[in-house]
Every structure is written in C-alpha cells, then in structure tokens.
Design a protein around this motif. Structure first.
Motif, short mmCIF file in Angstrom:
data_model
loop_
_atom_site.label_atom_id
_atom_site.label_comp_id
_atom_site.label_asym_id
_atom_site.label_seq_id
_atom_site.Cartn_x
_atom_site.Cartn_y
_atom_site.Cartn_z
N PRO A 24 45.79 46.47 40.75
CA PRO A 24 46.91 47.19 40.14
C PRO A 24 47.12 48.58 40.78
N GLY A 25 47.80 48.62 41.92
CA GLY A 25 48.06 49.89 42.59
C GLY A 25 49.00 50.76 41.76
N GLY A 46 44.89 48.12 34.62
CA GLY A 46 45.41 46.77 34.85
C GLY A 46 44.28 45.79 35.08
N ILE A 47 44.60 44.71 35.80
CA ILE A 47 43.67 43.62 36.03
C ILE A 47 43.39 43.48 37.53
N GLY A 52 39.06 33.63 41.23
CA GLY A 52 39.27 32.97 39.96
C GLY A 52 38.81 33.77 38.75
N LYS A 53 38.39 35.00 38.97
CA LYS A 53 37.93 35.87 37.87
C LYS A 53 38.91 37.01 37.67
N GLN A 54 38.85 37.62 36.49
CA GLN A 54 39.68 38.77 36.17
C GLN A 54 38.81 39.87 35.58
N LEU A 55 39.11 41.11 35.97
CA LEU A 55 38.37 42.27 35.49
C LEU A 55 39.37 43.32 35.03
N ASN A 76 37.40 48.67 31.69
CA ASN A 76 38.03 48.76 30.39
C ASN A 76 37.27 47.85 29.43
N GLU A 77 36.35 48.44 28.63
CA GLU A 77 35.53 47.61 27.74
C GLU A 77 35.92 47.79 26.30
#
Length: 77
Positions: A24-25, A46-47, A52-55, A76-77
């Motif tokens: 996410p620039g 953002g993400i 196949g993973k997202q953070l 972002n927890e």
C-alpha cells in the motif's frame, strides 16, 4: 522469483521467496514483480500481500533492488 524480507519492530514476519508482492504505497497500491526497477517508497495503512498471505500494516517503507525486496512495517494488531 523475489527474495522477500518483512520485518517489524517486534520480529521478522517473513523471510523467503515469492513471485510477487503487493504493497500500500502512499500514492496508491502497487505490485512488485521479478526484475522490478530499484525503488524506495513509503507505505501507508493497508494490506501487504505475498505468497497467498496478507499482512495488515499501519505504515512503513519498502525497498527493491536486484530482486530483493525489504519491507519494514508497523503491524496492525
């Protein structure tokens, strides 16, 4: 393939090879593929997508050089 390393202040979140990375620039989302031009960019909330993973991140910095991608982020927890 890209060598990707994602680090946060707490730990190394990921260290391995992936085909692409979406980040996410601050000027909008962008994708990094093999042989991407060298770049350093700030990241916004953002993400980050890879292998196949997202953070979910609060922001950070991405650096790309010679198929090595370094991402330093606040999680972002």
């Amino acid at each position: 393939m890209l060598k990707l390393k994602i680090v946060s202040p707490e730990r190394v979140e990921f260290d391995g090879e992936v085909e692409s990375v979406k980040v996410p620039g601050v000027m909008g989302n962008f994708e990094i593929l093999t042989d991407h031009a060298p770049i350093i960019s700030s990241l916004q909330k953002g993400i980050v997508e890879y292998g196949g993973k997202q953070l979910s991140v609060m922001g950070g910095v991405v650096s790309v050089q010679k198929n090595e991608v370094s991402v330093c982020v606040e999680i972002n927890e």
